[in-house]
Design a protein around this motif. Structure first.
Motif, PDB file in Angstrom:
ATOM      1  N   PRO A   6      57.349 -26.960  -6.792  1.00 59.41           N
ATOM      2  CA  PRO A   6      58.714 -27.439  -6.600  1.00 59.41           C
ATOM      3  C   PRO A   6      58.785 -28.572  -5.582  1.00 59.41           C
ATOM      4  O   PRO A   6      57.997 -28.630  -4.632  1.00 59.41           O
ATOM      5  N   GLY A   7      59.731 -29.474  -5.766  1.00 56.49           N
ATOM      6  CA  GLY A   7      59.920 -30.547  -4.793  1.00 56.49           C
ATOM      7  C   GLY A   7      61.050 -31.455  -5.214  1.00 56.49           C
ATOM      8  O   GLY A   7      61.652 -31.267  -6.277  1.00 56.49           O
ATOM      9  N   GLY A  15      50.510 -39.230  -3.954  1.00 58.69           N
ATOM     10  CA  GLY A  15      50.232 -38.004  -3.189  1.00 58.69           C
ATOM     11  C   GLY A  15      50.615 -36.774  -3.994  1.00 58.69           C
ATOM     12  O   GLY A  15      49.838 -35.824  -4.140  1.00 58.69           O
ATOM     13  N   HIS A  16      51.840 -36.772  -4.553  1.00 64.82           N
ATOM     14  CA  HIS A  16      52.271 -35.659  -5.406  1.00 64.82           C
ATOM     15  C   HIS A  16      51.351 -35.537  -6.631  1.00 64.82           C
ATOM     16  O   HIS A  16      50.977 -34.431  -7.020  1.00 64.82           O
ATOM     17  N   ARG A  86      52.250 -25.964  -2.865  1.00 64.28           N
ATOM     18  CA  ARG A  86      52.814 -26.955  -1.954  1.00 64.28           C
ATOM     19  C   ARG A  86      51.688 -27.797  -1.386  1.00 64.28           C
ATOM     20  O   ARG A  86      50.559 -27.321  -1.248  1.00 64.28           O
ATOM     21  N   GLY A  87      51.995 -29.020  -1.056  1.00 63.92           N
ATOM     22  CA  GLY A  87      51.000 -29.918  -0.475  1.00 63.92           C
ATOM     23  C   GLY A  87      51.181 -30.007   1.027  1.00 63.92           C
ATOM     24  O   GLY A  87      52.303 -29.992   1.519  1.00 63.92           O
ATOM     25  N   ARG A  89      50.316 -32.405   4.191  1.00 65.67           N
ATOM     26  CA  ARG A  89      49.790 -33.708   4.589  1.00 65.67           C
ATOM     27  C   ARG A  89      49.231 -33.676   5.991  1.00 65.67           C
ATOM     28  O   ARG A  89      48.104 -34.041   6.234  1.00 65.67           O
ATOM     29  N   ASP A  93      53.900 -31.206   8.597  1.00 63.14           N
ATOM     30  CA  ASP A  93      54.377 -30.426   7.442  1.00 63.14           C
ATOM     31  C   ASP A  93      54.218 -28.925   7.685  1.00 63.14           C
ATOM     32  O   ASP A  93      54.883 -28.113   7.062  1.00 63.14           O
ATOM     33  N   THR A 118      46.252 -32.554   1.368  1.00 69.05           N
ATOM     34  CA  THR A 118      46.272 -33.828   0.669  1.00 69.05           C
ATOM     35  C   THR A 118      44.929 -34.554   0.754  1.00 69.05           C
ATOM     36  O   THR A 118      44.210 -34.414   1.735  1.00 69.05           O
ATOM     37  N   LEU A 125      51.382 -40.867   2.774  1.00 65.04           N
ATOM     38  CA  LEU A 125      52.402 -41.242   1.776  1.00 65.04           C
ATOM     39  C   LEU A 125      53.594 -40.296   1.724  1.00 65.04           C
ATOM     40  O   LEU A 125      53.428 -39.088   1.665  1.00 65.04           O
TER      41      LEU A 125
HETATM   42  P1  ADP Z   1      60.445 -31.674  -0.475  1.00 63.47           P
HETATM   43  O1  ADP Z   1      60.095 -30.593  -1.429  1.00 63.47           O
HETATM   44  O2  ADP Z   1      60.088 -31.286   0.950  1.00 63.47           O
HETATM   45  O3  ADP Z   1      61.785 -32.269  -0.646  1.00 63.47           O
HETATM   46  P2  ADP Z   1      58.723 -33.695  -1.717  1.00 63.47           P
HETATM   47  O4  ADP Z   1      59.346 -33.719  -3.037  1.00 63.47           O
HETATM   48  O5  ADP Z   1      58.473 -35.020  -1.078  1.00 63.47           O
HETATM   49  O6  ADP Z   1      59.447 -32.873  -0.645  1.00 63.47           O
HETATM   50  O7  ADP Z   1      57.325 -32.964  -1.785  1.00 63.47           O
HETATM   51  C1  ADP Z   1      57.031 -31.841  -2.540  1.00 63.47           C
HETATM   52  C2  ADP Z   1      55.702 -31.251  -2.074  1.00 63.47           C
HETATM   53  O8  ADP Z   1      54.671 -32.242  -2.132  1.00 63.47           O
HETATM   54  C3  ADP Z   1      55.678 -30.755  -0.642  1.00 63.47           C
HETATM   55  O9  ADP Z   1      54.853 -29.617  -0.588  1.00 63.47           O
HETATM   56  C4  ADP Z   1      55.074 -31.886   0.139  1.00 63.47           C
HETATM   57  O10 ADP Z   1      54.429 -31.429   1.316  1.00 63.47           O
HETATM   58  C5  ADP Z   1      54.070 -32.394  -0.867  1.00 63.47           C
HETATM   59  N1  ADP Z   1      53.720 -33.798  -0.659  1.00 63.47           N
HETATM   60  C6  ADP Z   1      54.556 -34.835  -0.460  1.00 63.47           C
HETATM   61  N2  ADP Z   1      53.880 -35.991  -0.276  1.00 63.47           N
HETATM   62  C7  ADP Z   1      52.566 -35.666  -0.363  1.00 63.47           C
HETATM   63  C8  ADP Z   1      51.350 -36.405  -0.221  1.00 63.47           C
HETATM   64  N3  ADP Z   1      51.350 -37.711   0.067  1.00 63.47           N
HETATM   65  N4  ADP Z   1      50.188 -35.737  -0.374  1.00 63.47           N
HETATM   66  C9  ADP Z   1      50.201 -34.414  -0.621  1.00 63.47           C
HETATM   67  N5  ADP Z   1      51.298 -33.659  -0.736  1.00 63.47           N
HETATM   68  C10 ADP Z   1      52.476 -34.263  -0.608  1.00 63.47           C
END
Ligand code: ADP
Length: 164
Positions: A6-7, A15-16, A86-87, A89, A93, A118, A125
């Motif tokens: 989810p995000g 990154g995502h 979840r990612g 970074r 985070d 990551t 990113l």
């Molecule tokens: P959120 O869910 O906090 O609104 P995002 O949509 O940006 O944020 O991110 C979704 C997931 O991807 C989160 O777990 C976030 O930590 C991870 N994430 C965001 N950017 C990166 C990246 N550059 N490398 C690895 N994981 C990332």
């Protein structure tokens, strides 16, 4: 094993996509959930964000992309998933993610959180910085795939036209 990722993905970055690629390799099915945010005003609608991820993940067989609203654990449960991906970074985070994971586990003990750290080249990113660079018409080709870069440039141009 089914996992959800989810995000906000406003918009999806390399990154995502790195997390999507790597987590999809260890589960049977990965469902990317695009949050329809209520409080934040996203640059792209949930449907636009879904389409961008679909375009960028066409070559991965076991990835689905969908919109969700509400809690990640409820989305996981409704998807039949045992895992939330979840990612991570940087240390910044960590605290938030730890709290979320522990809260989710109390709400739904059958769903666990799996963190992927990551890849170093994407550690800096974030969607926010990519949007900032795009707003000043900077080169974003190293941060997002071509379809997303095109959509971002178009959206920035639309906003600027609207301000005139
Ligand atoms: P959120 O869910 O906090 O609104 P995002 O949509 O940006 O944020 O991110 C979704 C997931 O991807 C989160 O777990 C976030 O930590 C991870 N994430 C965001 N950017 C990166 C990246 N550059 N490398 C690895 N994981 C990332």
């Amino acid at each position: 094993m089914i996992a959800v990722y989810p995000g906000s993905f406003d918009p999806v970055t390399f990154g995502h996509l790195d997390i999507i690629r790597r987590s999809s390799a260890v589960v049977d099915e990965l469902i990317v959930g695009v949050l329809r945010n209520r409080e934040k005003t996203p640059l792209f609608s949930a449907e636009e964000r879904v389409n961008m991820i679909v375009d960028a993940t066409r070559d991965i067989g076991n990835v689905k992309v969908t919109v969700f609203s509400g809690l990640s654990v409820d989305f996981a449960r409704a998807s039949g998933a045992q895992v939330i991906v979840r990612g991570l970074r940087a240390i910044t985070d960590f605290e938030y993610e730890l709290q979320m994971a522990q809260t989710n586990r109390i709400m739904e003990p059958s769903v666990d959180t799996m963190f992927l750290t990551t890849s170093l080249e994407y550690a800096y990113l974030s969607s926010t910085t990519v949007k900032e660079v795009a707003a000043y018409e900077g080169d974003i080709s190293r941060f997002v795939p071509e379809n997303v870069a095109d959509a971002l440039h178009r959206r920035v141009a639309e906003i600027k036209a609207g301000e005139k």
